[in-house]
Scaffold this active site. Structure first.
Site, PDB file in Angstrom:
ATOM      1  N   PRO A  60     -60.025  59.232  69.086  1.00 45.44           N
ATOM      2  CA  PRO A  60     -61.469  59.345  68.807  1.00 45.44           C
ATOM      3  C   PRO A  60     -62.294  58.622  69.863  1.00 45.44           C
ATOM      4  O   PRO A  60     -61.914  57.562  70.362  1.00 45.44           O
ATOM      5  CB  PRO A  60     -61.616  58.678  67.431  1.00 45.44           C
ATOM      6  N   GLY A  61     -63.441  59.209  70.196  1.00 47.32           N
ATOM      7  CA  GLY A  61     -64.373  58.566  71.109  1.00 47.32           C
ATOM      8  C   GLY A  61     -64.105  58.764  72.572  1.00 47.32           C
ATOM      9  O   GLY A  61     -64.746  58.127  73.413  1.00 47.32           O
ATOM     10  N   THR A  62     -63.169  59.643  72.933  1.00 42.42           N
ATOM     11  CA  THR A  62     -62.840  59.831  74.350  1.00 42.42           C
ATOM     12  C   THR A  62     -63.668  60.927  75.011  1.00 42.42           C
ATOM     13  O   THR A  62     -63.482  61.191  76.198  1.00 42.42           O
ATOM     14  CB  THR A  62     -61.348  60.159  74.508  1.00 42.42           C
ATOM     15  N   GLY A  76     -56.896  64.064  71.991  1.00 41.23           N
ATOM     16  CA  GLY A  76     -57.089  62.687  72.414  1.00 41.23           C
ATOM     17  C   GLY A  76     -57.594  61.822  71.285  1.00 41.23           C
ATOM     18  O   GLY A  76     -58.019  62.314  70.235  1.00 41.23           O
ATOM     19  N   GLU A 136     -54.033  29.492  69.664  1.00 43.00           N
ATOM     20  CA  GLU A 136     -54.427  30.331  70.796  1.00 43.00           C
ATOM     21  C   GLU A 136     -53.794  29.848  72.091  1.00 43.00           C
ATOM     22  O   GLU A 136     -53.416  30.664  72.947  1.00 43.00           O
ATOM     23  CB  GLU A 136     -55.953  30.363  70.922  1.00 43.00           C
ATOM     24  N   LYS A 150     -64.315  64.379  73.774  1.00 40.99           N
ATOM     25  CA  LYS A 150     -63.860  65.775  73.661  1.00 40.99           C
ATOM     26  C   LYS A 150     -65.050  66.711  73.420  1.00 40.99           C
ATOM     27  O   LYS A 150     -65.147  67.770  74.044  1.00 40.99           O
ATOM     28  CB  LYS A 150     -62.845  65.878  72.516  1.00 40.99           C
ATOM     29  N   THR A 151     -65.950  66.334  72.528  1.00 44.68           N
ATOM     30  CA  THR A 151     -67.132  67.169  72.279  1.00 44.68           C
ATOM     31  C   THR A 151     -68.021  67.233  73.512  1.00 44.68           C
ATOM     32  O   THR A 151     -68.576  68.292  73.839  1.00 44.68           O
ATOM     33  CB  THR A 151     -67.921  66.610  71.081  1.00 44.68           C
ATOM     34  N   HIS A 186     -50.271  31.229  72.409  1.00 45.94           N
ATOM     35  CA  HIS A 186     -50.265  32.605  72.915  1.00 45.94           C
ATOM     36  C   HIS A 186     -50.332  32.623  74.441  1.00 45.94           C
ATOM     37  O   HIS A 186     -49.583  33.345  75.114  1.00 45.94           O
ATOM     38  CB  HIS A 186     -51.466  33.380  72.355  1.00 45.94           C
TER      39      HIS A 186
END
Length: 664
Positions: free
Chosen positions: A238-240, A236, A458, A242-243, A461
């Site tokens: 980074p930052g999701t 996945g 802006e 996993k650790t 957009h």
């Protein structure tokens, strides 16, 4: 009047006091280490004894003649005057000690040549002095001991002592090649992290509960003839989390947890990485049930033979040992290997085959429901005002990972403390979203012309996004400069919660991205430097459509290069080398065509709704930020223009795709 005792107690320590404190702390540390290891105590005592012996013998090697030192000419003068009663020659020190007729002892250095020595002996003999020679036979042996033996023994003893302390008293000199990562035994340390500490990843939790059940009771799997997975690969961005998932699995199963990084096994010394892998698996087997977690697995598990240099390097030796170790224990060993990576495409295929990493668990960024669960989890223990709507906050941050959501709540708490308030409110959370996405607001003052340019950009957009019917997660416009961005309309350009996009979705997204450039050209007759980020995003998206998604009429349904345009050195060089120059030129022309068509569509939409563009831009100048109900009311009158109903003007491929001044 202040108390002098209190004042003295708060004075800064002097350099002598600081040095004494440092020495005491060092001695205390050494004392703790020595009480824990008898061999280290012996080594330190031996080093101290060797040091004392070294300096003692070194002092005995220096000349130690008694009496007053004089020059050699004075000794010769004493001999000529018949005042030398006796003389002793120190052979190794090259000194002569003379006792005069009055009983005074003097000594002098003489040259080491044989001729000078014989001449001196002859003069003393003629003077009637009693001459003797001291060969100093013990000095050569002491010289060898001091110059060679003692330094070697001292260095070896100190090296063994410090290496033993580095290896924590368990590995001696060989501890350099042992695993020194983080390992936590069952029931030790802080309160364990469990699945209750994880939110926003329900699919991953379902897969990992089987690992927990296997470590709890492997017998029921063996009875049913089922083999639990040996390895689980968490994939996945980074930052999701996993650790966090790996730690929660170990906490739920009450298993020993060994954590390491893939880079810890890659060393410049040949064989060290493989030795650490062996030591890690040996420790895990002794502590079973256990979980081995290797973060950033791609650092040690990269494809073999894909490098530009030599193929048989230390990284491949480490990977080979990891492959062998994962095959070396059975399903009943009570050891599960978990790895985490955000680049599964560069892992070696042998690592991903069944029997090693049997299962791949995708840990993706959460959807709106997952974001709400994560925000609720991080909101525990924090004071929120009654007006806070976490569901609305979850909708305002599509594509945020768990780490970004945690940072969002923390930024809101910091802003609350900075403002001197005790509760986090809705406005603070929305400000924290903007800070996470683009950084803090800049305080510099823009000119009125610059503010009008940003407002038109802006607003363009927003108008194209609404007119083309693009599905979006949230709407927010701002002309407040943050970081490198002069304005913000990013929340309106795409639905980041969507899993799949059709060709028409991407074309609408391209038109919305190029709307800022088209709006500036319509209003001012030229574009500004503020379109740089839009052009970069549009070019990247168009190139992905051509080379990765097969959405090019000229190139067809083929892919070129690595997925996502990421180049893996060594592997991708062959792919790029097999692409001919004509194909590369065709890719460039197709990218230019897609971007040019998107700008042309945006121009047609904006010219049909230009009154709404100006009205929205004027509101932005006044309010600086539009969102929610206010923005919906502003865009309510925009005429819908589906892309399939927009007829593009025919043009020469070599012609500038932008409309002429007459068309504007």
């Amino acid at each position: 009047m202040s108390n002098p005792r209190l004042t003295a107690s708060h004075r800064k320590p002097t350099p002598t006091q600081r040095a004494a404190t440092t020495v005491v702390e060092v001695l205390r540390t050494i004392g703790r280490l020595l009480r824990r290891d008898l061999l280290a105590t012996f080594l330190l005592a031996a080093a101290i004894a060797l040091t004392i012996t070294f300096f003692s013998l070194l002092g005995s090697l220096s000349p130690q003649a008694e009496g007053q030192q004089v020059s050699l000419s004075n000794v010769i003068s004493l001999a000529r005057a018949d005042r030398a009663r006796s003389a002793q020659l120190l052979d190794r020190d090259h000194q002569v000690v003379v006792t005069t007729d009055t009983g005074q002892r003097v000594y002098a250095d003489y040259p080491s040549s044989d001729t000078a020595t014989q001449d001196l002996l002859l003069r003393l003999h003629r003077a009637g002095a009693q001459v003797s020679v001291d060969p100093q036979s013990g000095k050569p042996a002491r010289t060898i001991v001091v110059q060679f033996l003692l330094p070697i023994l001292l260095l070896v003893t100190l090296f063994a002592f410090f290496t033993r302390q580095t290896g924590d008293g368990s590995g001696g000199i060989a501890s350099f090649s042992s695993f020194r990562g983080r390992g936590k035994k069952k029931g030790k340390g802080k309160a364990p992290i469990t699945f209750d500490s994880v939110a926003g990843a329900p699919e991953a939790l379902v897969e990992l509960r089987e690992i927990k059940d296997f470590l709890d009771d492997p017998s029921k799997y063996l009875t049913a003839g089922a083999a639990a997975p040996k390895g689980v690969l968490l994939v996945g961005p980074p930052g999701t989390g996993k650790t966090l998932l790996a730690r929660a699995t170990a906490g739920e199963a009450e298993a020993s947890f060994f954590s390491a990084s893939g880079a810890e096994f890659v060393e410049s010394l040949v064989g060290v990485g493989a030795a650490r892998i062996r030591d890690l698996f040996a420790k895990a087997r002794k502590a079973a049930p256990a979980i081995i977690f290797i973060d950033e697995l791609d650092a040690a598990g990269r494809k073999r033979g894909a490098g530009v240099g030599q193929g048989n390097d230390e990284r491949e030796q480490t990977l080979n040992q990891l492959l062998v170790e994962m095959d070396g224990f059975g399903g009943d060993a009570g050891v599960v290997v978990m790895g985490a990576t955000n680049r599964p495409d560069i892992l070696d295929p042998a690592l991903l085959r069944p029997g090693r990493f049997d299962r791949q668990v995708v840990v993706d960024v959460p959807d709106v429901h997952g974001r709400l669960e994560i925000l609720s989890l991080h909101a525990r223990g924090r004071a929120f005002s009654p007006d806070v709507d976490l569901h609305e906050i979850a909708k305002l941050c599509p594509g945020f990972s768990g780490a970004e959501l945690a940072n969002l709540v923390n930024e809101a708490a910091l802003l609350t403390v900075r403002d001197g308030r005790g509760e986090i409110d809705q406005a603070t959370l929305e400000e924290a979203i903007d800070r996470v996405v683009a950084g803090p607001a800049k305080k510099h003052v823009l000119s009125e012309d610059e503010r009008w340019t940003i407002a038109v950009h802006e607003a363009s957009h927003a108008i194209v996004t609404r007119a083309t019917g693009q599905t979006i997660s949230a709407q927010k416009l701002s002309i407040v400069a943050r970081g490198r961005q002069l304005g913000t309309a990013a929340h309106m350009l795409t639905d980041r919660d969507a899993v799949m996009h059709g060709r028409s979705d991407l074309e609408r997204q391209l038109a919305a991205i190029m709307a800022g450039t088209a709006g500036e050209i319509i209003e001012f007759g030229e574009e500004s430097t503020g379109v740089s980020d839009d052009l970069h995003a549009a070019t990247k998206l168009a190139r992905s459509m051509v080379t990765s998604f097969g959405m090019s009429r000229g190139l067809g349904h083929v892919t070129i290069g690595e997925p996502g345009g990421e180049v893996f050195l060594g592997n991708a060089l062959q792919d790029l080398g097999s692409t001919g120059p004509e194909t590369l030129n065709l890719i460039d022309r197709e990218v230019e065509r897609l971007v040019g068509d998107a700008e042309a569509r945006a121009t047609i939409v904006l010219r049909s709704n230009w009154d709404h563009v100006r009205e929205t831009a004027r509101s932005l100048l006044e309010l600086e930020t539009l969102s929610g109900v206010a923005l919906d009311a502003m865009l309510a009158g925009v005429s819908p223009m589906p892309l399939d109903e927009i007829a593009l003007p025919s043009r020469d491929p070599d012609q500038d795709p932008r409309p002429s001044r007459d068309q504007r």
